[in-house]
Design a protein around this motif. Sequence first.
Motif, mmCIF file in Angstrom:
data_model
loop_
_atom_site.group_PDB
_atom_site.id
_atom_site.type_symbol
_atom_site.label_atom_id
_atom_site.label_comp_id
_atom_site.label_asym_id
_atom_site.label_seq_id
_atom_site.Cartn_x
_atom_site.Cartn_y
_atom_site.Cartn_z
ATOM 1 N N SER A 273 0.916 -1.172 -0.003
ATOM 2 C CA SER A 273 0.050 0.085 -0.019
ATOM 3 C C SER A 273 0.924 1.335 -0.015
ATOM 4 O O SER A 273 1.927 0.990 0.437
ATOM 5 N N GLY A 274 0.274 2.457 -0.346
ATOM 6 C CA GLY A 274 1.010 3.467 -0.572
ATOM 7 C C GLY A 274 1.809 3.642 -1.969
ATOM 8 O O GLY A 274 1.718 2.886 -2.527
ATOM 9 N N PRO A 275 2.485 4.808 -2.026
ATOM 10 C CA PRO A 275 3.078 5.293 -3.405
ATOM 11 C C PRO A 275 4.319 4.421 -3.742
ATOM 12 O O PRO A 275 4.551 3.968 -4.571
ATOM 13 N N LEU A 276 5.156 3.943 -2.519
ATOM 14 C CA LEU A 276 6.302 3.270 -2.750
ATOM 15 C C LEU A 276 5.896 1.626 -2.551
ATOM 16 O O LEU A 276 6.082 0.808 -3.743
ATOM 17 N N PHE A 277 5.333 1.073 -1.546
ATOM 18 C CA PHE A 277 5.061 -0.464 -1.550
ATOM 19 C C PHE A 277 3.931 -0.738 -2.453
ATOM 20 O O PHE A 277 3.939 -1.938 -2.820
ATOM 21 N N GLY B 116 3.392 -2.221 8.433
ATOM 22 C CA GLY B 116 3.423 -3.548 8.965
ATOM 23 C C GLY B 116 2.367 -4.654 8.422
ATOM 24 O O GLY B 116 2.450 -5.830 8.734
ATOM 25 N N ALA B 117 1.880 -4.311 7.310
ATOM 26 C CA ALA B 117 0.962 -5.196 6.411
ATOM 27 C C ALA B 117 1.793 -6.329 5.859
ATOM 28 O O ALA B 117 1.343 -7.361 5.807
ATOM 29 N N SER B 118 3.086 -6.058 5.363
ATOM 30 C CA SER B 118 4.036 -7.183 4.970
ATOM 31 C C SER B 118 4.169 -8.388 6.076
ATOM 32 O O SER B 118 4.096 -9.565 5.365
ATOM 33 N N ARG C 11 2.446 -9.623 14.674
ATOM 34 C CA ARG C 11 1.951 -9.343 13.443
ATOM 35 C C ARG C 11 2.525 -10.722 12.317
ATOM 36 O O ARG C 11 1.789 -11.185 11.613
ATOM 37 N N LEU C 12 3.605 -11.329 12.909
ATOM 38 C CA LEU C 12 4.107 -12.368 12.258
ATOM 39 C C LEU C 12 3.322 -13.486 12.739
ATOM 40 O O LEU C 12 3.628 -14.833 12.280
ATOM 41 N N GLY C 13 2.984 -13.554 13.861
ATOM 42 C CA GLY C 13 2.099 -14.910 14.250
ATOM 43 C C GLY C 13 3.109 -15.994 14.942
ATOM 44 O O GLY C 13 2.871 -17.084 14.841
ATOM 45 N N THR C 14 4.341 -15.385 15.519
ATOM 46 C CA THR C 14 5.474 -16.144 15.938
ATOM 47 C C THR C 14 5.952 -15.984 17.220
ATOM 48 O O THR C 14 5.676 -14.581 17.672
#
Length: 350
Positions: free
Chosen positions: A26-30, A65-67, A116-119
């Motif tokens: 999301s966003g202009p870069l990612f 954080g979405a990645s 976020r990674l679930g680990t």
Amino acid sequence: MEYRNLGASGLRVPVLSFGAGTFGGSGPLFGAWGTTDAQEARRMVDICLGAGVTLFDTADVYSAGASEEVLGQAISGKRDAVLISTKTALPMGEGPGDWGTSRARLIRATEDALRRLGTDYIDLLQLHAFDASTPVEEVLSTLDGLVAAGKVRYVGVSNFSGWQLMKSLGLSERYGYPRYVAHQVYYSLAGRDYEWELMPLAADQRVGALVWSPLAWGRLTGKIRRGVALPEGSRLHQTAEYGPPVDDEKLFDIVDALDEIAAETGRTVPQIAINWLIGRPTVSSVIIGARNEEQLRQNLGAVGWSLTPEQIGRLDAVSRVMPPYPYFPYYRQEGFARLNPPAVPATKME
């Protein structure tokens, strides 16, 4: 797939690893990198594992954080089969505690990444950039605590200068803190600055290079050539300002050489550019990215074969640039070179 020790550690990593910057974009870069959702990400993870690619690299700043979240969903049920590398330090917000590597920020950022990674552990935690506002001793002692707590297994850095990395390594040795075993760096046929100082440092201190942007921010895909307009769908239209600068004429000369070798080998331009990197000193793994399955499979074809010494020499010669002072005497003057042999053998320079 070939596996190498990451720096001076016992951690074995594949020579190709997968960069998850395209996940959840999301966003202009990612957003320009890619917008892979969890379902497609699972498919890409499975393809990688089938090819022996076990290391997956991300960062908290990738799409806020979405990645990390999408990667966590994609590896669900496969945690023991994968290695997770993530990074922190860059700003995640406008608040005073939303950036840097202070003790408070590092602990909170690690806890957030784990969630976020679930680990419950991160295989490799890297500092995304040097934080000049925090004492190095504070950073290292905090990382020591995270390793002791079992939340982090190995530590590394990204985008550090030579003195920043060496100071950190020296203090680790003095106080017995965990040493940085990896340095995530920009390195490509179109950007060889890594060789001047960071490569000799890595060879001397046994720090493994994890290479980001091996295709020079999309410039070595084979789609950009002399006299040809930038393709309409190229991400360079949106992201060129964020990437490392490249001299156009130098780039075109490199692509010409890649085209010649592609015709000789039957390989693609990206495969040749990545294969050249795999053979460079101190490189532990080259991080490949992909916006779709086709790109991923093509990049995976960069292993399992070798360029000839003559082909490597041609690529070395066309891509080499004059090092800045104080490094250039080692290439130009025999007396200096005898005292300090370069990490990469010099080729004749015009």
